[in-house]
Write an enzyme that holds these catalytic residues in place. Structure first.
Site, PDB file in Angstrom:
ATOM      1  N   SER A 174       2.640   6.515   5.226  1.00 51.61           N
ATOM      2  CA  SER A 174       1.577   5.777   4.544  1.00 51.61           C
ATOM      3  C   SER A 174       0.693   4.951   5.456  1.00 51.61           C
ATOM      4  CB  SER A 174       2.185   4.849   3.489  1.00 51.61           C
ATOM      5  OG  SER A 174       2.863   5.609   2.523  1.00 51.61           O
ATOM      6  N   THR A 175       1.259   4.427   6.536  1.00 54.73           N
ATOM      7  CA  THR A 175       0.470   3.526   7.376  1.00 54.73           C
ATOM      8  C   THR A 175       0.456   3.993   8.818  1.00 54.73           C
ATOM      9  OG1 THR A 175       2.367   2.094   7.806  1.00 54.73           O
ATOM     10  CG2 THR A 175       0.993   1.529   5.913  1.00 54.73           C
TER      11      THR A 175
END
Length: 181
Positions: free
Chosen positions: A10-11
């Site tokens: 996600s990041t």
């Protein structure tokens, strides 16, 4: 049959190495990597590329179903798209294969849990924000736009479009700053 791997975190500060290694260990000839949220398909160009590349008999491999989607609706849409191409979805860490009814059931259950986990996380986050606001410690995200610079450029005679281009921001943001004062 070609196995095509898809790894997602996600990041940008998260690492894809473990997923990529696991996918290659299962025989994936190609592994596409992406750092994007799994709560939506927007901005996930690598996933789109993988799905476009699939041919009948191919397998889209992920390590876990939540790497593919965090929303049950997105998961079903992705699996349907893959199935329409005559391909299947499999995961290295979760025993399912969308090629049979039991795999479809398992995939749907795993998808529901991923969706539920996302909603729980969002709920906890909102509760934390509300507590912080009540204590007066929540200030929100710091502004990314230098409002003084926007006004300075306007005072130099630049229009909103030119200011937006110069600063790399949206025109609506320029108007919002100028309307504020």
């Amino acid at each position: 049959m070609t196995k095509i791997g898809y790894a997602r975190v996600s990041t940008t500060d998260q690492d894809l190495t473990g997923q990529v290694e696991a996918l290659k260990a299962t025989g994936c000839e190609v592994v596409r990597e992406e750092k994007a949220s799994g709560t939506t398909r927007e901005g996930r160009s690598e996933l789109a590329t993988v799905i476009d590349f699939l041919r009948p008999g191919d397998v889209l491999m992920v390590t876990r179903i939540d790497r593919l989607a965090r929303s049950i609706d997105d998961l079903r849409a992705i699996v349907r798209e893959v199935a329409d191409k005559g391909a299947a979805v499999k995961a290295t860490e979760q025993p399912f294969d969308t090629g049979d009814i039991y795999g479809e059931l398992t995939m749907n259950l795993l998808g529901v849990f991923a969706d539920f986990e996302t909603k729980l996380r969002r709920e906890r986050q909102m509760e934390g924000i509300e507590r912080a606001k009540a204590k007066g410690v929540y200030k929100g995200r710091p502004p990314k736009i230098d409002t003084d610079k926007v006004r300075e450029l306007r005072d130099e005679g630049m229009g909103a479009t030119a200011i937006a281009k110069e600063m790399g921001i949206g025109r609506a943001s320029v108007y919002r700053v100028l309307d504020e004062g």
